[in-house]
Design a protein around this motif. Structure first.
Motif, PDB file in Angstrom:
ATOM      1  N   GLU A 265      43.696  32.601  32.071  1.00  0.00           N
ATOM      2  CA  GLU A 265      43.358  30.440  32.237  1.00  0.00           C
ATOM      3  C   GLU A 265      42.968  30.174  31.215  1.00  0.00           C
ATOM      4  OE1 GLU A 265      40.773  31.124  35.769  1.00  0.00           O
ATOM      5  OE2 GLU A 265      42.832  32.524  34.749  1.00  0.00           O
ATOM      6  N   TYR A 266      41.365  30.661  30.931  1.00  0.00           N
ATOM      7  CA  TYR A 266      40.394  30.029  29.637  1.00  0.00           C
ATOM      8  C   TYR A 266      40.593  30.743  28.517  1.00  0.00           C
ATOM      9  CZ  TYR A 266      38.324  28.286  34.498  1.00  0.00           C
ATOM     10  OH  TYR A 266      38.368  28.161  35.815  1.00  0.00           O
ATOM     11  N   ASN A 267      41.538  31.834  28.296  1.00  0.00           N
ATOM     12  CA  ASN A 267      42.074  32.441  27.438  1.00  0.00           C
ATOM     13  C   ASN A 267      41.220  33.541  26.395  1.00  0.00           C
ATOM     14  OD1 ASN A 267      44.295  32.736  25.011  1.00  0.00           O
ATOM     15  ND2 ASN A 267      43.063  30.785  23.630  1.00  0.00           N
TER      16      ASN A 267
ATOM     17  N   LEU B  54      50.801  46.193  16.932  1.00  0.00           N
ATOM     18  CA  LEU B  54      52.603  45.153  17.523  1.00  0.00           C
ATOM     19  C   LEU B  54      52.842  45.253  18.882  1.00  0.00           C
ATOM     20  CD1 LEU B  54      54.343  46.388  14.824  1.00  0.00           C
ATOM     21  CD2 LEU B  54      52.716  45.124  14.577  1.00  0.00           C
ATOM     22  N   ASN B  55      52.958  43.528  19.483  1.00  0.00           N
ATOM     23  CA  ASN B  55      53.640  43.482  20.453  1.00  0.00           C
ATOM     24  C   ASN B  55      54.437  44.589  20.643  1.00  0.00           C
ATOM     25  OD1 ASN B  55      50.817  41.949  21.776  1.00  0.00           O
ATOM     26  ND2 ASN B  55      51.905  40.154  20.765  1.00  0.00           N
ATOM     27  N   VAL B  56      55.160  44.149  21.894  1.00  0.00           N
ATOM     28  CA  VAL B  56      56.117  45.235  22.154  1.00  0.00           C
ATOM     29  C   VAL B  56      57.214  44.178  22.982  1.00  0.00           C
ATOM     30  CG1 VAL B  56      57.008  46.466  24.210  1.00  0.00           C
ATOM     31  CG2 VAL B  56      54.552  47.936  23.234  1.00  0.00           C
ATOM     32  N   ARG B  57      58.498  44.092  22.484  1.00  0.00           N
ATOM     33  CA  ARG B  57      59.164  43.326  22.994  1.00  0.00           C
ATOM     34  C   ARG B  57      59.739  43.483  24.323  1.00  0.00           C
ATOM     35  NH1 ARG B  57      62.016  44.604  19.373  1.00  0.00           N
ATOM     36  NH2 ARG B  57      63.922  45.529  19.870  1.00  0.00           N
ATOM     37  N   GLY B  58      59.162  42.292  24.940  1.00  0.00           N
ATOM     38  CA  GLY B  58      59.894  41.884  25.917  1.00  0.00           C
ATOM     39  C   GLY B  58      58.512  42.627  27.475  1.00  0.00           C
ATOM     40  N   CYS B  59      58.495  42.305  26.356  1.00  0.00           N
ATOM     41  CA  CYS B  59      56.315  43.137  27.869  1.00  0.00           C
ATOM     42  C   CYS B  59      55.213  41.877  26.823  1.00  0.00           C
ATOM     43  CB  CYS B  59      56.102  44.151  27.303  1.00  0.00           C
ATOM     44  SG  CYS B  59      56.708  45.210  28.046  1.00  0.00           S
ATOM     45  N   GLU B  60      55.228  40.411  26.071  1.00  0.00           N
ATOM     46  CA  GLU B  60      54.773  39.878  25.896  1.00  0.00           C
ATOM     47  C   GLU B  60      54.222  38.317  27.408  1.00  0.00           C
ATOM     48  OE1 GLU B  60      55.236  39.699  21.042  1.00  0.00           O
ATOM     49  OE2 GLU B  60      57.075  39.054  23.120  1.00  0.00           O
ATOM     50  N   ASN B  61      53.634  38.354  27.298  1.00  0.00           N
ATOM     51  CA  ASN B  61      53.155  36.930  28.669  1.00  0.00           C
ATOM     52  C   ASN B  61      53.679  37.351  29.764  1.00  0.00           C
ATOM     53  OD1 ASN B  61      51.445  35.582  26.476  1.00  0.00           O
ATOM     54  ND2 ASN B  61      53.589  34.827  25.696  1.00  0.00           N
ATOM     55  N   ILE B  62      53.716  38.497  30.625  1.00  0.00           N
ATOM     56  CA  ILE B  62      54.365  38.797  31.604  1.00  0.00           C
ATOM     57  C   ILE B  62      53.403  39.404  33.076  1.00  0.00           C
ATOM     58  CG2 ILE B  62      55.797  39.958  30.569  1.00  0.00           C
ATOM     59  CD1 ILE B  62      54.584  43.059  31.387  1.00  0.00           C
ATOM     60  N   THR B  63      53.483  38.644  34.028  1.00  0.00           N
ATOM     61  CA  THR B  63      52.085  38.441  35.071  1.00  0.00           C
ATOM     62  C   THR B  63      52.847  39.839  35.887  1.00  0.00           C
ATOM     63  OG1 THR B  63      53.569  37.507  36.203  1.00  0.00           O
ATOM     64  CG2 THR B  63      52.281  36.080  35.085  1.00  0.00           C
ATOM     65  N   ASP B  64      53.785  40.396  35.689  1.00  0.00           N
ATOM     66  CA  ASP B  64      53.602  41.932  36.005  1.00  0.00           C
ATOM     67  C   ASP B  64      53.111  43.412  35.787  1.00  0.00           C
ATOM     68  OD1 ASP B  64      54.710  43.653  38.260  1.00  0.00           O
ATOM     69  OD2 ASP B  64      56.581  43.451  37.397  1.00  0.00           O
TER      70      ASP B  64
ATOM     71  N   GLN C 227      41.798  35.841  39.551  1.00  0.00           N
ATOM     72  CA  GLN C 227      42.572  34.727  39.169  1.00  0.00           C
ATOM     73  C   GLN C 227      44.219  34.812  39.068  1.00  0.00           C
ATOM     74  OE1 GLN C 227      39.793  32.212  38.275  1.00  0.00           O
ATOM     75  NE2 GLN C 227      38.700  32.674  40.047  1.00  0.00           N
ATOM     76  N   HIS C 228      44.299  33.796  37.829  1.00  0.00           N
ATOM     77  CA  HIS C 228      45.572  34.563  37.314  1.00  0.00           C
ATOM     78  C   HIS C 228      45.257  35.034  35.765  1.00  0.00           C
ATOM     79  CE1 HIS C 228      49.692  32.765  34.876  1.00  0.00           C
ATOM     80  NE2 HIS C 228      48.697  32.229  34.704  1.00  0.00           N
ATOM     81  N   VAL C 229      46.805  35.523  35.388  1.00  0.00           N
ATOM     82  CA  VAL C 229      46.100  36.056  34.372  1.00  0.00           C
ATOM     83  C   VAL C 229      47.527  36.688  34.097  1.00  0.00           C
ATOM     84  CG1 VAL C 229      45.658  38.939  35.514  1.00  0.00           C
ATOM     85  CG2 VAL C 229      45.145  38.629  33.367  1.00  0.00           C
TER      86      VAL C 229
ATOM     87  N   LYS D 108      27.504  50.780  29.696  1.00  0.00           N
ATOM     88  CA  LYS D 108      28.649  49.916  29.945  1.00  0.00           C
ATOM     89  C   LYS D 108      28.773  48.663  30.742  1.00  0.00           C
ATOM     90  CE  LYS D 108      33.752  51.185  30.408  1.00  0.00           C
ATOM     91  NZ  LYS D 108      33.662  50.882  28.931  1.00  0.00           N
ATOM     92  N   VAL D 109      29.290  47.971  29.734  1.00  0.00           N
ATOM     93  CA  VAL D 109      30.227  46.356  30.809  1.00  0.00           C
ATOM     94  C   VAL D 109      30.975  46.622  31.237  1.00  0.00           C
ATOM     95  CG1 VAL D 109      30.378  44.279  30.456  1.00  0.00           C
ATOM     96  CG2 VAL D 109      28.504  45.320  29.241  1.00  0.00           C
ATOM     97  N   TYR D 110      31.615  46.410  32.782  1.00  0.00           N
ATOM     98  CA  TYR D 110      32.443  46.532  32.979  1.00  0.00           C
ATOM     99  C   TYR D 110      33.786  44.883  33.476  1.00  0.00           C
ATOM    100  CZ  TYR D 110      31.980  51.646  34.300  1.00  0.00           C
ATOM    101  OH  TYR D 110      31.702  52.859  34.368  1.00  0.00           O
ATOM    102  N   ASP D 111      34.530  44.846  32.902  1.00  0.00           N
ATOM    103  CA  ASP D 111      35.430  43.660  33.302  1.00  0.00           C
ATOM    104  C   ASP D 111      36.777  43.477  33.605  1.00  0.00           C
ATOM    105  OD1 ASP D 111      36.190  40.709  32.292  1.00  0.00           O
ATOM    106  OD2 ASP D 111      35.941  40.856  30.300  1.00  0.00           O
ATOM    107  N   LEU D 112      35.709  42.907  34.721  1.00  0.00           N
ATOM    108  CA  LEU D 112      37.592  43.209  36.059  1.00  0.00           C
ATOM    109  C   LEU D 112      38.461  42.049  35.089  1.00  0.00           C
ATOM    110  CD1 LEU D 112      35.886  41.645  39.102  1.00  0.00           C
ATOM    111  CD2 LEU D 112      36.198  44.159  38.312  1.00  0.00           C
ATOM    112  N   LEU D 113      38.444  41.460  33.691  1.00  0.00           N
ATOM    113  CA  LEU D 113      39.972  41.304  33.802  1.00  0.00           C
ATOM    114  C   LEU D 113      40.787  42.075  33.139  1.00  0.00           C
ATOM    115  CD1 LEU D 113      41.657  38.833  33.109  1.00  0.00           C
ATOM    116  CD2 LEU D 113      40.291  38.481  30.389  1.00  0.00           C
ATOM    117  N   CYS D 114      39.937  43.246  32.324  1.00  0.00           N
ATOM    118  CA  CYS D 114      41.518  44.079  31.312  1.00  0.00           C
ATOM    119  C   CYS D 114      41.269  44.720  32.924  1.00  0.00           C
ATOM    120  CB  CYS D 114      39.520  45.369  30.787  1.00  0.00           C
ATOM    121  SG  CYS D 114      39.051  44.462  30.036  1.00  0.00           S
ATOM    122  N   ALA D 115      42.900  45.383  32.502  1.00  0.00           N
ATOM    123  CA  ALA D 115      44.100  46.569  33.119  1.00  0.00           C
ATOM    124  C   ALA D 115      43.179  47.446  33.528  1.00  0.00           C
ATOM    125  CB  ALA D 115      44.981  46.306  32.359  1.00  0.00           C
ATOM    126  N   THR D 116      43.122  48.059  34.236  1.00  0.00           N
ATOM    127  CA  THR D 116      43.243  49.561  34.139  1.00  0.00           C
ATOM    128  C   THR D 116      44.006  50.718  34.280  1.00  0.00           C
ATOM    129  OG1 THR D 116      42.044  49.262  36.349  1.00  0.00           O
ATOM    130  CG2 THR D 116      40.565  48.748  34.601  1.00  0.00           C
TER     131      THR D 116
END
Length: 601
Positions: free
Chosen positions: A354-356, A319-329, A294-296, A265-273
């Protein structure tokens, strides 16, 4: 005669019984017949006007035994007839018949069972013969050996759907990134005829184990398309899957065993845990942990749980949850998607740097009524008519219909006397309504109450509410008794003291009037006879009074007449009442003094 002898020669080797019966009616004809493959020989012959009838080989006299232990196995729409036979002759064949008992025609005639005619083994497939799976069928079997035929076996009765077993499902496996992707196809897939007409009702049970000598079995329920995680890397796992119908308490056959090896298994620090859900009174919040330095930004996505039960690809239906899109919290309120409490939802977090570049977290399941926790209710107290009234506000407030209606809440009320005695008993009362009352209260006592909401159906309970205390009023009977006693005593004192006071006053007045009179006798009579009058009530001898008058002038005479009249009046009053008037005496004395002075002059 020749025909009769021929039938005897044939009947004896076949061990058939011969019955000769005379009949007075005959046609003068002779007949020999074989029917239905059984040993039957009928000889009709006219003999001297008599008839000889019925030379028949009885079936019960054959050496062939009937098949036993008739069974029918049904897997999906595949029907197999099975039986036991105890004979040793290998030349025996078997044939079966069936009939269909439908509700309209009340049964049909016996027919040969397709696929089960003249078979040499003790089972046969007759799947093509059965088309109605909810109707009743009868099946029977017989054994045959050349011209011999056994009696029919006992009849086997069946309703296909009730004895059918669920067949094994299909399995496709894929190993990637330390997990195993599995896709399960339902039994009877791609078949025209189906025993199970609602494949969405299937649930799939997975049994997994390591391909080693000391492996432990692991069981779990999976979806048609699912991911098996928590696996050791570079390890071979074997598994099998079983389809079940929980509502009908049916369990199917397991699929063939499949084995596959996992990868690293490859662990990616970008993923939320560490995704976790905090829900209270139908307010749902998703929390997660960020390991990326970094920024995420994050997108919270959800999937309706029903879509996972389908055998289609649901990866494009998130589907995306309304009000929970592009948040930093690292938290989000997703209560807006809980439009119904009957289904389940799946949540995941998409992290984007930041690199999409993006990474998807693991999924977490939300079953609203199970995931949600019940909060403490509100409590208000009031006392009236010697009762402690408890008004309860449901968790989430009076406007929370979900909490009130779906959980079918009950309330556990704890109340006790708040006194210095720590051994006061805490009493418990359970109610269904939001209004309750407590009786048998002690006057002038502080009572404390706290309430807990609970749901029996969901095995959930809230924390206890904040303690609320209220003091009961004093006893109203004691003041009334005191007031009545005081009034009665006051009346009694009044009734005793008023007559007594009146009597004392009268006695005092008499004594004072007799011994201490307030009036004095007139001065003109104080010195009569040299005796002092100490009391008007002491009688003395009446002395003669000489009436003298000197008339010098008219004025003197008139004065003397006035004095004489006054004196006479005073004397008469003294005799009648014995009382003297101070005013009269004083005025009389003054007039006498004036007259004397005038006379002197």
């Amino acid at each position: 005669m020749a025909a009769f002898l021929f039938c005897l020669l044939v009947a004896l080797p076949l061990r058939c019984a011969v019955e000769v019966r005379r009949d007075g009616r005959g046609s003068g004809a002779s007949l020999m017949r074989r029917e239905c493959g059984s040993c039957a020989c009928l000889v009709l012959r006219r003999l001297r006007g008599d008839h000889v009838k019925a030379y028949k080989y009885q079936e019960g006299q054959t050496n062939l035994r009937s098949p036993e232990d008739i069974k029918v196995y049904v897997v999906n729409t595949n029907f197999t007839l099975n039986w036991n036979y105890t004979g040793n002759d290998t030349s025996v064949t078997f044939s079966a018949e069936y009939r269909w008992l439908d509700t309209e025609t009340n049964g049909t005639e016996w027919k040969g069972l397709p696929g089960c005619q003249n078979v040499t083994c003790t089972e046969c497939d007759f799947s093509s013969a059965i088309t109605e799976y909810y109707d009743k069928y009868h099946v029977r079997i017989k054994a045959e050996r050349r011209e011999e035929v056994s009696p029919w076996s006992s009849t086997f009765e069946m309703i296909p759907y009730l004895i059918a077993q669920i067949g094994p499902p299909g399995i496709v496996l894929q190993s990637m990134n330390g997990v195993i992707k599995i896709k399960v196809s339902p039994p009877e897939e791609n078949q025209d005829r189906k025993m199970w007409i609602t494949p969405l009702d299937f649930k799939y049970k997975l049994v997994l184990w390591e391909n080693s000598s000391n492996s432990e079995f692991r069981s779990q329920i999976i979806f048609p398309t699912d991911t098996i995680d928590d696996l050791a890397p570079d390890t071979t796992y074997c598994l099998k899957v079983q389809a079940t119908l929980p509502l009908e308490l049916q369990e199917g056959l397991f699929s063939p065993i499949h084995c596959i090896k996992t990868t690293h298994k490859v662990y990616d620090l970008l993923c939320a845990t560490n995704l976790r859900i905090l829900a209270l009174n139908m307010e749902f919040h998703l929390h997660w942990t960020n390991q990326y330095k970094q920024h995420v930004s994050y997108n919270v996505q959800y999937l309706i749980g029903y879509l996972k039960k389908l055998h289609d690809d649901y990866s494009v239906k998130w589907l995306n949850v309304r009000g929970c899109e592009n948040i930093t919290d690292t938290q989000c309120n997703f209560s807006s998607i809980i439009a119904t409490t009957s289904g389940s939802f799946y949540l995941r977090v998409q992290a984007i740097n930041e690199y999409n570049r993006s990474c998807l977290s693991n999924e977490v399941k939300v079953d609203p009524l199970i995931t949600n926790e019940i909060g403490p209710p509100g409590v208000k107290l009031d006392i009236s008519n010697a009762l402690l009234h408890i008004q309860i506000s449901p968790p989430g407030g009076s406007e929370s219909e979900v909490m009130r209606d779906h959980y079918d809440l009950s309330y556990r009320v704890l109340y006790w006397k708040n006194s210095s005695n720590n051994e006061e008993e805490i009493k418990v009362k359970e109610i269904k309504q939001t209004i309750g009352s407590i009786s048998d209260l002690t006057p002038s006592t502080l009572y404390c109450v706290k309430v807990q909401a609970f749901s029996v159906a969901y095995n959930k309970s809230s924390h206890f509410s904040k303690e609320e205390c209220i003091k009961t009023p004093g006893d109203k009977i004691l003041p009334l008794v005191i007031l009545a006693t005081f009034v009665i005593a006051l009346i009694a004192v009044f009734l005793v003291t008023v007559p007594l006071g009146f009597a004392l006053y009268q006695a005092y007045s008499k004594i004072k009037y007799v011994f201490f009179p307030s009036c004095q006798p007139p001065l003109n009579i104080e010195g009569f006879g040299g005796q002092l009058f100490s009391s008007p009530y002491l009688l003395t001898a009446e002395e003669p009074i000489e009436n003298c008058s000197i008339i010098e002038t008219v004025i003197t005479e008139e004065v003397n007449q006035i004095v004489f009249k006054d004196y006479q009046h005073s004397k008469q009053s003294s005799r009648d009442s014995g009382n003297y008037s101070n005013d009269d005496n004083t005025s009389g004395s003054k007039v006498s003094e004036d007259m004397l002075e005038k006379e002197t002059v």
